[in-house]
Structure formats: C-alpha cells, structure tokens
Design a protein around this motif. Sequence first.
Motif, PDB file in Angstrom:
ATOM      1  N   THR A 187       0.841  -1.200   0.000  1.00 41.69           N
ATOM      2  CA  THR A 187       0.000   0.000   0.000  1.00 41.69           C
ATOM      3  C   THR A 187       0.872   1.244   0.000  1.00 41.69           C
ATOM      4  O   THR A 187       0.592   2.217  -0.715  1.00 41.69           O
ATOM      5  N   ALA A 188       1.954   1.234   0.777  1.00 45.07           N
ATOM      6  CA  ALA A 188       2.869   2.374   0.788  1.00 45.07           C
ATOM      7  C   ALA A 188       3.462   2.604  -0.601  1.00 45.07           C
ATOM      8  O   ALA A 188       3.556   3.747  -1.065  1.00 45.07           O
ATOM      9  N   LEU A 191       7.357   9.691   1.725  1.00 42.44           N
ATOM     10  CA  LEU A 191       8.075   8.812   2.638  1.00 42.44           C
ATOM     11  C   LEU A 191       7.066   7.972   3.401  1.00 42.44           C
ATOM     12  O   LEU A 191       6.055   8.486   3.879  1.00 42.44           O
ATOM     13  N   ASP A 192       7.315   6.676   3.505  1.00 45.35           N
ATOM     14  CA  ASP A 192       6.598   5.888   4.505  1.00 45.35           C
ATOM     15  C   ASP A 192       7.515   5.853   5.721  1.00 45.35           C
ATOM     16  O   ASP A 192       8.671   5.444   5.633  1.00 45.35           O
ATOM     17  N   ILE A 211      12.013   6.284  14.195  1.00 39.91           N
ATOM     18  CA  ILE A 211      11.310   6.522  12.934  1.00 39.91           C
ATOM     19  C   ILE A 211      12.028   5.752  11.831  1.00 39.91           C
ATOM     20  O   ILE A 211      13.241   5.910  11.637  1.00 39.91           O
ATOM     21  N   MET A 212      11.274   4.903  11.124  1.00 36.66           N
ATOM     22  CA  MET A 212      11.839   4.037  10.089  1.00 36.66           C
ATOM     23  C   MET A 212      11.332   4.521   8.735  1.00 36.66           C
ATOM     24  O   MET A 212      10.167   4.317   8.409  1.00 36.66           O
ATOM     25  N   ALA A 213      12.178   5.170   7.959  1.00 33.72           N
ATOM     26  CA  ALA A 213      11.716   5.877   6.767  1.00 33.72           C
ATOM     27  C   ALA A 213      12.113   5.166   5.488  1.00 33.72           C
ATOM     28  O   ALA A 213      13.264   4.754   5.309  1.00 33.72           O
ATOM     29  N   GLY A 214      11.145   5.059   4.563  1.00 34.93           N
ATOM     30  CA  GLY A 214      11.380   4.556   3.227  1.00 34.93           C
ATOM     31  C   GLY A 214      11.097   5.633   2.200  1.00 34.93           C
ATOM     32  O   GLY A 214      10.064   6.306   2.281  1.00 34.93           O
ATOM     33  N   GLY A 215      11.995   5.803   1.253  1.00 34.54           N
ATOM     34  CA  GLY A 215      11.820   6.825   0.227  1.00 34.54           C
ATOM     35  C   GLY A 215      13.165   7.234  -0.334  1.00 34.54           C
ATOM     36  O   GLY A 215      14.201   6.646  -0.014  1.00 34.54           O
ATOM     37  N   GLY A 251      15.587   2.597   3.228  1.00 32.15           N
ATOM     38  CA  GLY A 251      15.736   2.245   1.819  1.00 32.15           C
ATOM     39  C   GLY A 251      14.630   2.888   1.011  1.00 32.15           C
ATOM     40  O   GLY A 251      14.090   3.930   1.395  1.00 32.15           O
ATOM     41  N   PRO A 252      14.240   2.295  -0.130  1.00 32.37           N
ATOM     42  CA  PRO A 252      13.207   2.886  -0.984  1.00 32.37           C
ATOM     43  C   PRO A 252      11.824   2.813  -0.349  1.00 32.37           C
ATOM     44  O   PRO A 252      11.636   2.210   0.717  1.00 32.37           O
TER      45      PRO A 252
END
Length: 307
Positions: free
Chosen positions: A99-100, A115-116, A133-137, A159-160
């Motif tokens: 979904t993200a 960012l997720d 905080i765990m960020a993807g983007g 990561g992405p």
Amino acid sequence: MPHISFLGIGLMGAPMVARLLDAGFSLTLWNRTPDKTQPFAGRVRIAATPAQAAAEADVLITMLENGAVVDQVLYQSGAITGLRPGALVIDMSSIEPATARRHGARVAQLGGGYLDAPVSGGTRGAEAGTLSIMAGGSDADFDRAAPIFPAFGKATHIGPVGSGQLAKLANQAIVGITIGAVSEALLLAAKGGARPDKVREALLGGFAGSKILEQHGERMLARDFEPGAPARIQHKDLRMILDEARAEGLTLPLSQRVFEEYRALLASGHGDVDHSGLLLELERLNGVRLSCGPVAADATDGEQENG
C-alpha cells in the motif's frame, strides 16, 4: 519553516502535534472525530476535510489507524489530488508495504515527494520525542524531512518506498513475540513461588533485559492496561506480518502463534487494552492471576479486569 498538515489526532498523533508546536511549526489539523482537535484550538488551523488539509500543506503527515483508513481518507476520496506540486507526504501510520508503494507512486504522479515513516516507541516515546522513525523513500525526500523528524525522535533511512513499513513489521514481530515471552516468564516464575517483581528486577540486569521487560513487565505487575498501543493494533500488525510472509514464501511460526493469542484476546473483549494485556489471555488459559505476591486462582472464572 514548512507549513504542516497533520491528519490523525489520536493516542500517538496528539502528542506528536504537541511536539511540532513546541518546535515552532505552523499546523493545520484534521481528524475524523473533530473534538480531538479542540485541545489545540487557537494554536492551529483546523481543516473541515482531508482535501482542505492537503491543499494547505507544504508537508502532509498522516498518523491513521491502518492502511485501509489512509487509503480511504486521502486516495479513494480524491483528497490527495489537491496536493500542492512539490509537497512532501510523510505517512507515519503502520500500513502494508504494498500500500505504501502504491501511495508513493500516486504522489509521484502528482509531482510530490513521499516517505513511509512508521514509528516505534508508543505514547511514551511520542510524548518524550524519543520515537524510532523508520523511513522509506528517496534520499532527497528523506533530507527534506530532516528538519521535522527531530521533533519526534530519531529517524533512520531504511531504503526505498515501502522499506519503512518492512522495518516496522520486523519491529512488531519482535514486540509481539517478546510480550508473549515476558507474560509467560513472569507467570511461570510466580506460579512456582518466586516474586515476579524481583524476577523482573534480576532479569533486567542480564541477557534477557529489554524495553519490553522493563516497561511492559512493569505494566503487567501493576495491572495497568490503559492503552499506549492497543491490542487490536498489535493484532493488525501481526496479521500484516503474516500476509507479507506468505507473499514472500516464508513461514513464521512464532509470529503465527502470537497472532492467534492476540486473536483470542480480542475475542474475549480486550481489543482496547494495551498490547501488554496479552497477559490477560494467558491468565484466562490457566485460570490464575499474576500479582506481585503468590499467584492466585482466578475468582472470576477466566474473566479478567482491564486494570
């Protein structure tokens, strides 16, 4: 400083909003239950709709209950189409990685960044500004969020897009399984005649020491099950873990077993207790009740109090 629109003023969202205000950010707030925005009235703008909040945002932050809610509020409703070109969307909800990725692609089509960035640390961490905080983007979007994240805690770029949610699933697997282990360990020790409070004290200084034993072990002994993170949310996260595992061809027996225990806890009417309240299901199974003294037979024939 960017103007931030924040959607979701719940157990986590409210203290996070307070932290942003203390850091000097200007805010627009929206919540499905408008009364929850009232403690901030006079210090923020209150949006009537998600579309209004999106249209006012340089940065749009969501802290909603699950992926279906995020999808409905912003994407299925069309509210996201009002996003300003170049605006940054930071979804701090815990949602499915797929979904993200879908939401990130939609925001990119609209010319925005995404960012997720789910969090760990519960309400205590939200209030203290010590969330993980765990960020993807992308690197660029993570850098754009750099002035905002310190209000909440410490951010790590995983990561992405979608990677932040995968890290959160890993976190929730460890949290859920460890809560189950702490529940069983304290009950086992107490049933054999040891003082569970002293067992916890001793274990905190050894290899079994953890934040779960420290904080949730304390909750179990005090029978303080007011929700910091409700059991129904832990159950939802474990379901996402198992769904993701199936999609990747994995079998996760510990996560499966703890998921079933949380499902039984919810079936007993305890979905809104803190997730440390998994102890209540263990007590129900054994017909006993944990306390700092000797373990006693459960006089309520399996029905447990929430506090």
